[in-house]
Design a protein around this motif. Structure first.
Motif, PDB file in Angstrom:
ATOM      1  N   ASP A  88       2.748   1.855  -3.500  1.00 26.28           N
ATOM      2  CA  ASP A  88       1.669   2.360  -4.810  1.00 26.28           C
ATOM      3  C   ASP A  88       1.304   3.856  -4.074  1.00 26.28           C
ATOM      4  O   ASP A  88       1.176   4.465  -5.383  1.00 26.28           O
ATOM      5  CB  ASP A  88       0.200   1.499  -3.863  1.00 26.28           C
ATOM      6  CG  ASP A  88       0.468  -0.200  -4.887  1.00 26.28           C
ATOM      7  OD1 ASP A  88       1.506  -0.424  -5.778  1.00 26.28           O
ATOM      8  OD2 ASP A  88      -0.807  -0.775  -4.309  1.00 26.28           O
ATOM      9  N   SER A  89       1.648   4.809  -2.650  1.00 27.30           N
ATOM     10  CA  SER A  89       1.355   5.891  -2.657  1.00 27.30           C
ATOM     11  C   SER A  89       2.698   6.489  -3.136  1.00 27.30           C
ATOM     12  O   SER A  89       2.626   6.943  -3.673  1.00 27.30           O
ATOM     13  CB  SER A  89       1.625   6.147  -1.221  1.00 27.30           C
ATOM     14  OG  SER A  89      -0.627   5.073  -0.356  1.00 27.30           O
ATOM     15  N   TRP A  90       3.840   5.887  -2.802  1.00 23.48           N
ATOM     16  CA  TRP A  90       5.062   6.450  -2.977  1.00 23.48           C
ATOM     17  C   TRP A  90       5.061   6.742  -4.470  1.00 23.48           C
ATOM     18  O   TRP A  90       5.385   7.627  -5.334  1.00 23.48           O
ATOM     19  CB  TRP A  90       6.464   5.327  -2.546  1.00 23.48           C
ATOM     20  CG  TRP A  90       7.117   5.413  -2.993  1.00 23.48           C
ATOM     21  CD1 TRP A  90       8.225   6.440  -3.015  1.00 23.48           C
ATOM     22  CD2 TRP A  90       8.460   5.457  -4.724  1.00 23.48           C
ATOM     23  NE1 TRP A  90       9.809   6.639  -3.892  1.00 23.48           N
ATOM     24  CE2 TRP A  90       9.488   6.013  -4.569  1.00 23.48           C
ATOM     25  CE3 TRP A  90       7.716   4.595  -5.615  1.00 23.48           C
ATOM     26  CZ2 TRP A  90      10.502   5.674  -5.167  1.00 23.48           C
ATOM     27  CZ3 TRP A  90       8.957   4.081  -6.782  1.00 23.48           C
ATOM     28  CH2 TRP A  90      10.068   4.781  -6.904  1.00 23.48           C
ATOM     29  N   THR A  91       4.703   5.418  -5.412  1.00 21.85           N
ATOM     30  CA  THR A  91       4.560   5.380  -6.482  1.00 21.85           C
ATOM     31  C   THR A  91       3.884   6.250  -7.718  1.00 21.85           C
ATOM     32  O   THR A  91       4.149   7.512  -8.802  1.00 21.85           O
ATOM     33  CB  THR A  91       4.161   4.431  -7.447  1.00 21.85           C
ATOM     34  OG1 THR A  91       5.114   2.903  -6.981  1.00 21.85           O
ATOM     35  CG2 THR A  91       4.011   3.948  -9.366  1.00 21.85           C
ATOM     36  N   ASN A  92       2.114   6.431  -6.617  1.00 21.89           N
ATOM     37  CA  ASN A  92       1.674   7.872  -7.769  1.00 21.89           C
ATOM     38  C   ASN A  92       1.820   9.389  -7.170  1.00 21.89           C
ATOM     39  O   ASN A  92       1.068   9.924  -7.280  1.00 21.89           O
ATOM     40  CB  ASN A  92       0.271   7.412  -6.987  1.00 21.89           C
ATOM     41  CG  ASN A  92      -0.077   5.657  -7.356  1.00 21.89           C
ATOM     42  OD1 ASN A  92       0.554   5.656  -8.897  1.00 21.89           O
ATOM     43  ND2 ASN A  92      -1.036   5.266  -7.100  1.00 21.89           N
ATOM     44  N   SER A  93       3.145   9.614  -6.037  1.00 18.75           N
ATOM     45  CA  SER A  93       2.932  10.363  -5.065  1.00 18.75           C
ATOM     46  C   SER A  93       3.647  11.939  -6.320  1.00 18.75           C
ATOM     47  O   SER A  93       4.711  10.911  -6.429  1.00 18.75           O
ATOM     48  CB  SER A  93       3.432  10.323  -3.696  1.00 18.75           C
ATOM     49  OG  SER A  93       3.342  11.756  -2.970  1.00 18.75           O
ATOM     50  N   LYS A 124       1.035  -1.031  -0.177  1.00 18.91           N
ATOM     51  CA  LYS A 124       0.167  -0.434  -0.252  1.00 18.91           C
ATOM     52  C   LYS A 124       0.880   1.169  -0.135  1.00 18.91           C
ATOM     53  O   LYS A 124       0.424   2.246  -1.280  1.00 18.91           O
ATOM     54  CB  LYS A 124      -0.905  -0.448   0.655  1.00 18.91           C
ATOM     55  CG  LYS A 124      -1.884   1.101   1.502  1.00 18.91           C
ATOM     56  CD  LYS A 124      -2.869   0.949   2.707  1.00 18.91           C
ATOM     57  CE  LYS A 124      -3.480   2.431   2.752  1.00 18.91           C
ATOM     58  NZ  LYS A 124      -4.312   2.318   3.752  1.00 18.91           N
ATOM     59  N   ASP A 125       2.168   0.687   1.285  1.00 15.93           N
ATOM     60  CA  ASP A 125       2.926   2.107   1.307  1.00 15.93           C
ATOM     61  C   ASP A 125       3.743   2.180  -0.213  1.00 15.93           C
ATOM     62  O   ASP A 125       3.788   3.535  -0.975  1.00 15.93           O
ATOM     63  CB  ASP A 125       3.653   2.300   2.224  1.00 15.93           C
ATOM     64  CG  ASP A 125       3.193   2.498   3.315  1.00 15.93           C
ATOM     65  OD1 ASP A 125       2.419   3.107   3.187  1.00 15.93           O
ATOM     66  OD2 ASP A 125       3.490   2.098   4.552  1.00 15.93           O
ATOM     67  N   LEU A 128       8.326   8.350   1.960  1.00 14.84           N
ATOM     68  CA  LEU A 128       7.253   7.007   1.814  1.00 14.84           C
ATOM     69  C   LEU A 128       8.715   6.196   1.979  1.00 14.84           C
ATOM     70  O   LEU A 128       8.474   4.826   2.565  1.00 14.84           O
ATOM     71  CB  LEU A 128       6.410   6.855   1.092  1.00 14.84           C
ATOM     72  CG  LEU A 128       4.989   7.646   1.133  1.00 14.84           C
ATOM     73  CD1 LEU A 128       3.671   7.922   0.415  1.00 14.84           C
ATOM     74  CD2 LEU A 128       4.311   6.351   2.653  1.00 14.84           C
ATOM     75  N   ARG A 149       7.023  13.930   1.157  1.00 15.36           N
ATOM     76  CA  ARG A 149       6.369  12.102   0.703  1.00 15.36           C
ATOM     77  C   ARG A 149       6.873  11.189   0.303  1.00 15.36           C
ATOM     78  O   ARG A 149       6.680  10.217   1.041  1.00 15.36           O
ATOM     79  CB  ARG A 149       4.072  13.018   0.555  1.00 15.36           C
ATOM     80  CG  ARG A 149       4.049  11.133   0.814  1.00 15.36           C
ATOM     81  CD  ARG A 149       2.034  11.707   0.521  1.00 15.36           C
ATOM     82  NE  ARG A 149       1.701  10.432   0.393  1.00 15.36           N
ATOM     83  CZ  ARG A 149       1.236   9.329   1.022  1.00 15.36           C
ATOM     84  NH1 ARG A 149       1.638   9.996   2.356  1.00 15.36           N
ATOM     85  NH2 ARG A 149       0.278   8.674   1.571  1.00 15.36           N
ATOM     86  N   LYS A 150       7.518  11.046  -1.040  1.00 19.83           N
ATOM     87  CA  LYS A 150       7.867  10.265  -1.462  1.00 19.83           C
ATOM     88  C   LYS A 150       9.324  10.019  -0.637  1.00 19.83           C
ATOM     89  O   LYS A 150       9.114   8.956  -0.769  1.00 19.83           O
ATOM     90  CB  LYS A 150       7.837  10.858  -2.679  1.00 19.83           C
ATOM     91  CG  LYS A 150       7.384  10.722  -3.613  1.00 19.83           C
ATOM     92  CD  LYS A 150       8.196  10.848  -4.775  1.00 19.83           C
ATOM     93  CE  LYS A 150       8.358   9.655  -5.784  1.00 19.83           C
ATOM     94  NZ  LYS A 150       7.177   9.176  -6.102  1.00 19.83           N
TER      95      LYS A 150
END
Length: 225
Positions: free
Chosen positions: A67-72, A64-65, A81, A77-78
């Protein structure tokens, strides 16, 4: 006849009773061992189930983290993460190095390094996954990624070695074989091994005629000949 038959039965029952008395202690021990084994098996199963649930939950959070890193698009924030992902991966690898969670953690970290273009680190995680879990469905995928990482870092010889290892080990059960064969031929061309490249392209044509990589291989054969 009836009296004689009854006497025979009585003798049998007496002998059986004597047998039970004689081996009662052994029977009790055997029964105790069986009961202990059943209880132990149940306990171990419950423990393993708990471990699988906990480790799976940890890797789901890492995914989940990631995926958030990929899309941020937020660099701060990256960075946050990334640190969290790397810490979580280390925790999983320390606690569950040989579990499914361990291979998932290695794969995610490899993908993180790949996304950061840290090719050698990505390669190392992908190769480690394949070595630890050769029977996993992720193993050939990780090897392909590792080979691509080596190509990206201008190390075609290493990439070729990995691709060829995939062909040797996973040729019969990996749908990406046509792509791998084309990659092998392409690198062989790059390294000046024209005849080897032709053999590889012809292998692709002969054995995977319906693949989308076939036309590309045919074009390369025409060019090389």
């Amino acid at each position: 006849m009836h009296k004689k038959e009854l006497t025979t039965k009585q003798k049998f029952l007496k002998r059986f009773s004597d047998f039970l008395q004689r081996f009662k202690t052994i029977a009790i021990i055997i029964l105790s061992v069986i009961v202990a084994f059943i209880i132990g098996f149940a306990v171990v199963s419950e423990v393993n189930k708990s471990i699988e649930e906990k480790s799976t939950s940890m890797t789901e959070q890492i995914q989940k983290d990631f995926d958030s890193w990929t899309n941020s698009a937020d660099e701060d924030r990256k960075d946050s993460l990334e640190s969290s992902i790397l810490e979580q991966v280390e925790a999983v690898l320390e606690k569950y190095p040989k579990k499914y969670a361990g291979q998932r953690a290695l794969f995610i970290r490899g993908n993180l390094y790949f996304g950061r273009e840290e090719w050698d680190s990505a390669h190392d995680d992908y190769i480690l996954l394949a070595e630890r879990f050769p029977g996993s469905y992720l193993a050939p995928v990780a090897l392909i990624n590792g080979a691509v990482a080596m190509e990206e870092s201008d190390q075609p010889e290493k990439a070729l070695e990995i691709y060829q290892s995939i062909l040797e080990t996973y040729r019969k059960n990996t749908p990406e074989i046509p792509r791998i064969l084309f990659s092998v031929g392409r690198i062989q061309e790059l390294l000046g091994a024209k005849e080897a490249a032709l053999d590889t392209y012809n292998d692709l044509l002969d054995n995977f005629s319906s693949s989308s990589w076939t036309n590309l291989s045919r074009n390369r054969i025409i060019y090389l000949e």
